[in-house]
Scaffold this motif. Structure first.
Motif, PDB file in Angstrom:
ATOM      1  N   VAL A 112       1.013  -1.223  -0.285  1.00 20.39           N
ATOM      2  CA  VAL A 112      -0.015  -0.037  -0.359  1.00 20.39           C
ATOM      3  C   VAL A 112       1.003   1.186  -0.014  1.00 20.39           C
ATOM      4  O   VAL A 112       0.129   2.303   0.357  1.00 20.39           O
ATOM      5  N   THR A 113       2.139   0.982   0.213  1.00 20.85           N
ATOM      6  CA  THR A 113       3.318   2.343  -0.119  1.00 20.85           C
ATOM      7  C   THR A 113       2.627   3.432  -1.352  1.00 20.85           C
ATOM      8  O   THR A 113       2.557   4.847  -0.806  1.00 20.85           O
ATOM      9  N   SER A 114       2.621   2.832  -2.239  1.00 25.36           N
ATOM     10  CA  SER A 114       2.198   3.934  -3.833  1.00 25.36           C
ATOM     11  C   SER A 114       1.035   4.341  -3.214  1.00 25.36           C
ATOM     12  O   SER A 114      -0.099   5.709  -3.515  1.00 25.36           O
ATOM     13  N   LEU A 115      -0.278   3.759  -2.296  1.00 28.81           N
ATOM     14  CA  LEU A 115      -1.663   4.561  -2.180  1.00 28.81           C
ATOM     15  C   LEU A 115      -1.098   5.645  -1.444  1.00 28.81           C
ATOM     16  O   LEU A 115      -1.977   6.657  -1.835  1.00 28.81           O
ATOM     17  N   ALA A 116      -0.467   5.879  -0.536  1.00 32.59           N
ATOM     18  CA  ALA A 116      -0.505   6.663   0.326  1.00 32.59           C
ATOM     19  C   ALA A 116       0.560   8.038  -0.228  1.00 32.59           C
ATOM     20  O   ALA A 116      -0.078   8.778  -0.227  1.00 32.59           O
ATOM     21  N   THR A 117       1.157   7.844  -0.694  1.00 31.65           N
ATOM     22  CA  THR A 117       2.223   8.606  -1.738  1.00 31.65           C
ATOM     23  C   THR A 117       1.248   8.970  -2.907  1.00 31.65           C
ATOM     24  O   THR A 117       1.171  10.064  -3.116  1.00 31.65           O
ATOM     25  N   ARG A 118       0.528   8.471  -3.976  1.00 28.44           N
ATOM     26  CA  ARG A 118      -1.147   9.005  -4.435  1.00 28.44           C
ATOM     27  C   ARG A 118      -1.469   9.581  -4.100  1.00 28.44           C
ATOM     28  O   ARG A 118      -1.858  10.644  -3.993  1.00 28.44           O
ATOM     29  N   ALA A 119      -2.118   9.787  -2.589  1.00 24.01           N
ATOM     30  CA  ALA A 119      -3.465  10.246  -2.214  1.00 24.01           C
ATOM     31  C   ALA A 119      -2.206  11.591  -1.068  1.00 24.01           C
ATOM     32  O   ALA A 119      -3.068  12.763  -2.296  1.00 24.01           O
ATOM     33  N   VAL A 120      -1.011  11.240  -1.093  1.00 26.50           N
ATOM     34  CA  VAL A 120      -0.301  12.846  -1.178  1.00 26.50           C
ATOM     35  C   VAL A 120       0.058  13.765  -1.722  1.00 26.50           C
ATOM     36  O   VAL A 120      -0.428  14.964  -2.390  1.00 26.50           O
ATOM     37  N   ALA A 121      -0.192  12.883  -3.369  1.00 24.19           N
ATOM     38  CA  ALA A 121       0.016  13.720  -4.186  1.00 24.19           C
ATOM     39  C   ALA A 121      -0.538  14.347  -4.547  1.00 24.19           C
ATOM     40  O   ALA A 121      -1.370  15.454  -5.055  1.00 24.19           O
ATOM     41  N   LEU A 122      -2.029  13.972  -4.227  1.00 21.50           N
ATOM     42  CA  LEU A 122      -3.365  14.839  -4.834  1.00 21.50           C
ATOM     43  C   LEU A 122      -4.467  15.619  -3.478  1.00 21.50           C
ATOM     44  O   LEU A 122      -4.920  16.292  -3.267  1.00 21.50           O
ATOM     45  N   GLY A 123      -3.472  15.281  -2.398  1.00 16.75           N
ATOM     46  CA  GLY A 123      -3.395  16.397  -1.618  1.00 16.75           C
ATOM     47  C   GLY A 123      -4.427  16.293  -0.276  1.00 16.75           C
ATOM     48  O   GLY A 123      -4.703  16.751   0.685  1.00 16.75           O
ATOM     49  N   ILE A 124      -4.232  14.869  -0.132  1.00 10.97           N
ATOM     50  CA  ILE A 124      -5.272  14.440   1.731  1.00 10.97           C
ATOM     51  C   ILE A 124      -3.208  13.725   2.373  1.00 10.97           C
ATOM     52  O   ILE A 124      -2.814  13.940   2.093  1.00 10.97           O
ATOM     53  N   ARG A 125      -3.667  14.995   3.644  1.00  8.94           N
ATOM     54  CA  ARG A 125      -2.598  14.682   4.407  1.00  8.94           C
ATOM     55  C   ARG A 125      -2.497  12.836   4.592  1.00  8.94           C
ATOM     56  O   ARG A 125      -3.582  12.508   5.408  1.00  8.94           O
ATOM     57  N   PHE A 126      -1.516  12.683   4.630  1.00  9.96           N
ATOM     58  CA  PHE A 126      -1.081  11.347   4.881  1.00  9.96           C
ATOM     59  C   PHE A 126      -0.458  11.030   6.969  1.00  9.96           C
ATOM     60  O   PHE A 126       0.444  11.640   6.296  1.00  9.96           O
ATOM     61  N   ILE A 127      -0.443  10.818   7.723  1.00  9.01           N
ATOM     62  CA  ILE A 127      -0.104  10.802   9.091  1.00  9.01           C
ATOM     63  C   ILE A 127       0.620   9.667   8.867  1.00  9.01           C
ATOM     64  O   ILE A 127      -0.183   8.383   9.174  1.00  9.01           O
ATOM     65  N   ALA A 128       1.756   9.160   9.064  1.00  9.21           N
ATOM     66  CA  ALA A 128       2.592   7.819   8.996  1.00  9.21           C
ATOM     67  C   ALA A 128       2.730   7.813  10.533  1.00  9.21           C
ATOM     68  O   ALA A 128       3.231   8.838  11.641  1.00  9.21           O
ATOM     69  N   PHE A 129       2.498   6.550  11.223  1.00  8.26           N
ATOM     70  CA  PHE A 129       2.311   6.527  12.331  1.00  8.26           C
ATOM     71  C   PHE A 129       3.900   5.219  12.738  1.00  8.26           C
ATOM     72  O   PHE A 129       3.896   5.189  11.512  1.00  8.26           O
ATOM     73  N   HIS A 130       3.692   4.722  14.202  1.00  6.52           N
ATOM     74  CA  HIS A 130       4.905   3.390  14.217  1.00  6.52           C
ATOM     75  C   HIS A 130       3.733   2.540  14.119  1.00  6.52           C
ATOM     76  O   HIS A 130       4.041   1.552  13.798  1.00  6.52           O
ATOM     77  N   ASN A 131       2.749   2.227  14.897  1.00  8.86           N
ATOM     78  CA  ASN A 131       1.615   1.514  15.070  1.00  8.86           C
ATOM     79  C   ASN A 131       0.706   1.645  14.631  1.00  8.86           C
ATOM     80  O   ASN A 131      -0.153   2.561  14.793  1.00  8.86           O
ATOM     81  N   GLU A 132      -0.034   0.213  13.860  1.00  5.55           N
ATOM     82  CA  GLU A 132      -1.918   0.538  13.177  1.00  5.55           C
ATOM     83  C   GLU A 132      -2.788   0.833  14.610  1.00  5.55           C
ATOM     84  O   GLU A 132      -3.059   1.486  14.142  1.00  5.55           O
TER      85      GLU A 132
END
Ligand SMILES: Cc1ncc(C[n+]2csc(CCOP(=O)(O)OP(=O)(O)O)c2C)c(N)n1
Ligand SMILES: *[C@@H]1O[C@H](CO)[C@@H](O)[C@H](O)[C@H]1NC(C)=O
Ligand SMILES: CC(=O)N[C@H]1CO[C@H](CO)[C@@H](O)[C@@H]1O
Ligand SMILES: [Mg+2]
Length: 576
Positions: free
Chosen positions: A37-57
């Motif tokens: 899913v890494t590319s999903l997060a990167t794509r989302a960020v590129a479209l203006g969605i803020r992705f907050i990356a955590f240490h643990n789900e």
């Protein structure tokens, strides 16, 4: 790019998920990335969605659930398959028990390799089943827009809750033309936004039921209004205020309902809770469940003849509790019609009404006893002295009030009584399950959902430890969060065993409730470049609060508490 190139250009499924989220108005996502899913997060960020990356789900999931509560729109959690999905279940279950809207997306293994021991293989749809309203597994890329819009809609409609979207790795790698993607997005938007979802229309309260409710309230000698998270999530504060002020009926918020009306309101019955619930004869319960937190609405805490008028979005809740009267619907809408009927035929108890007087007197008595305790400067710190200092510092901030996050046993219980909530949705705590570990996820969700507010966490040291590593996340995103740790060296405090319990070959091990005494939680924060404070006296605490509140930068204040202050298991002995 020319228009004919746009027509034939290919995009992959990761990109389509991001486009779907963006089209649906999703602005934030929480999670932990990895294959696939890494590319999903990167794509989302590129479209203006803020992705907050955590240490643990787990923490990311708690964040997504609280974000759903604070904004009224589903919070999104992104995880990998297998272990990521399993950690994410904590967030989904938290959304379910607190009835908050969220959507979890996990990428799962290739469809053709399922059952053959593939990397991180799991049947996620079965795993999430007890905790979701619905889940969808897409089997080809074309199904994505419809699935995303459907889950957003289901998570937030009726009684909110969690939903799950499964996207197998092979589907994530599929492609389609941009033209086809746009067509599918238009179709999904039309189906779920313009036309609304079938079967989730708002219930309409009948005139008969309205009159029955009003007549019960009017005839009551000792009426009470209780409200909770359900009223908070549908933003019913203005309607609740109007109902309370038009009728003059005292009110009692549930812990997270606090702030819908200010705790300082003269009709607040919080400090006369036992009298209010023990003696009321008609109780209007708005967006709160008669679960353990409200003693099931049963004796001995409540009188056996009390008539409940329940306002709840969920018909099942009314069927379960069998109240005198149930009004099914969104609290804001139901109260609007109720208030209108009352206005046409007004009544108000007035301050001299014997019941109102009794509540006010009792509350005053309790408050002045409490203030007497709070006024003392006890060192080494008990729980009350630092809590008073924190309360005063928070009041000093004025409006917008900070969002207070709280977990722990004594630290949370004392905080609930002492800290003053004056604005809606400014308290997040361990909630319906009494879950430890929600703290840092809630802090992060609150900071990104309400950037104008400071976030102040009041945490037991055990509660804090469940998600303490996320202090790095605070620093990484430079969030205005001040975490105050009540450090009493353990779960409920120090070793409270009786001497006869300390036997056997492991008698020299630390008690199951104990942690390393004097743990330097403030240094943990400094390790990542945040600000750490160690305080043990009123002056030290006051200066740490003044400095960190005005800096609006990530900070941990390690407050040394007498390990023998407070009670074992806080105020919940009977549940331990
Ligand atoms: C997920 C989860 N695990 C365990 C518990 C049991 N539990 C209740 S309160 C608590 C911690 C209390 O200690 P602390 O946070 O230090 O608060 P204190 O009373 O010391 O202020 C624990 C572990 C829980 N409620 N939730
Ligand atoms: C006294 O007030 C606190 C909150 O301020 C409340 O938790 C407690 O239940 C009250 N006591 C009684 C007896 O109502
Ligand atoms: C300087 C200071 O206050 N240190 C204290 C840190 O916390 C532990 C108890 O949790 C105390 O033992 C230390 O004295
Ligand atoms: Mg503790």
């Amino acid at each position: 790019m020319t228009s004919s190139e746009t027509t034939t250009a290919l995009i992959d499924c990761n990109h389509l998920v991001a486009k779907s989220l963006s089209r649906a108005g999703i602005t934030h996502m929480f999670g932990v990335v990895g294959i696939p899913v890494t590319s999903l997060a990167t794509r989302a960020v590129a479209l203006g969605i803020r992705f907050i990356a955590f240490h643990n789900e787990q923490s990311a999931g708690y964040a997504a659930s609280a974000y759903g509560y604070l904004t009224g729109k589903p919070g999104f959690l992104l995880t990998v398959s297998g272990p990521g999905c399993v950690h994410g279940l904590a967030g989904l279950s938290n959304a379910a028990v607190n009835t908050w809207p969220m959507v979890m997306i996990s990428g799962s293994c290739d469809q053709k390799d399922f059952g053959r021991g593939d990397f991180q293989a799991l049947d996620p749809v079965t795993a999430v089943k007890p905790f979701v309203k619905t889940s969808v597994k897409v089997t080809k890329v074309e199904e994505v827009p419809d699935a995303v819009f459907q889950l957003i809609s289901v998570a937030g409609s009726g009684r909110p809750g969690g939903c799950y979207l499964d996207i197998p790795a092979d589907v994530l790698h599929e492609t389609l033309t941009e033209l086809e993607a746009e067509r599918l997005l238009d179709e999904a938007e039309r189906k779920f936004v313009s036309e609304g979802v079938e079967g989730v229309k708002d219930a309409v309260v009948s005139k008969d039921d309205l009159y029955k409710a009003i007549s019960a309230i009017r005839k009551a000698e000792r009426p009470l209004i209780v409200f909770g998270k359900g009223a908070a999530i549908c933003r019913a504060e203005d309607e609740v205020k109007l109902l309370v002020e038009r009728t003059g009926i005292p009110f009692l918020p549930t812990p997270m309902g606090k702030g819908l009306l200010p705790d300082t309101h003269e009709l607040a019955a919080t400090a006369a809770r036992s009298l209010a619930i023990g003696k009321c004869d008609v109780c209007v319960v708005i967006g709160a469940r008669l679960n353990w937190l409200l003693h099931f609405g049963e004796p001995p805490k409540w009188s056996k003849d009390v008539k409940f008028v329940l306002v709840d979005i969920d018909e099942g809740e009314i069927e379960l509790r069998k109240p005198f009267l149930g009004l099914v619907g969104d609290a804001k809408k139901v109260l609007k019609v109720l208030n209108k009927e009352i206005k046409d035929d007004p009544f108000c108890l007035g301050r001299n009404h014997p019941w109102v007087q009794a509540i006010m007197n009792k509350a005053k008595e309790n408050v002045s006893r409490m203030e007497g305790q709070l006024a003392k400067d006890v060192v080494p710190f008990n729980f009350l002295t630092p809590m008073r200092i924190i309360r005063d510092a928070i009041i000093g901030l004025g409006s917008p009030a900070p969002i207070v996050v709280s977990e722990g046993a004594n630290a949370m219980d004392v905080g609930r009584s002492v800290l003053v909530q004056t604005e809606p949705r400014t308290r997040l705590d361990a909630g319906t399950w009494g879950t430890m570990g929600v703290g840092l996820g809630y802090c992060i969700a609150a900071a990104v959902a309400s950037p104008d507010r400071l976030v102040v966490a009041v945490e037991g040291d055990s509660g804090f430890g469940f998600s303490a590593m996320e202090v790095e996340t605070l620093v990484r995103y430079q969030l205005p969060v001040v975490v105050i740790v009540f450090n009493n060296g353990g779960v409920y405090g120090g070793d409270r065993r009786n001497p006869e319990e300390i036997t056997g070959p492991y008698k020299d091990d630390p008690a199951p409730t104990s942690f390393v005494p004097g743990a330097k939680y403030h240094v943990l924060m400094e390790a990542f470049g945040g600000k750490g404070y160690l305080v043990g006296t009123p002056d030290e605490l006051k200066s740490a609060l003044t400095e960190s509140f005005s800096a609006r930068k990530p900070a941990v204040i390690n407050v040394t508490i007498d390990p023998y202050a407070g009670a074992e298991s806080g105020r919940m002995q009977h549940k331990n």
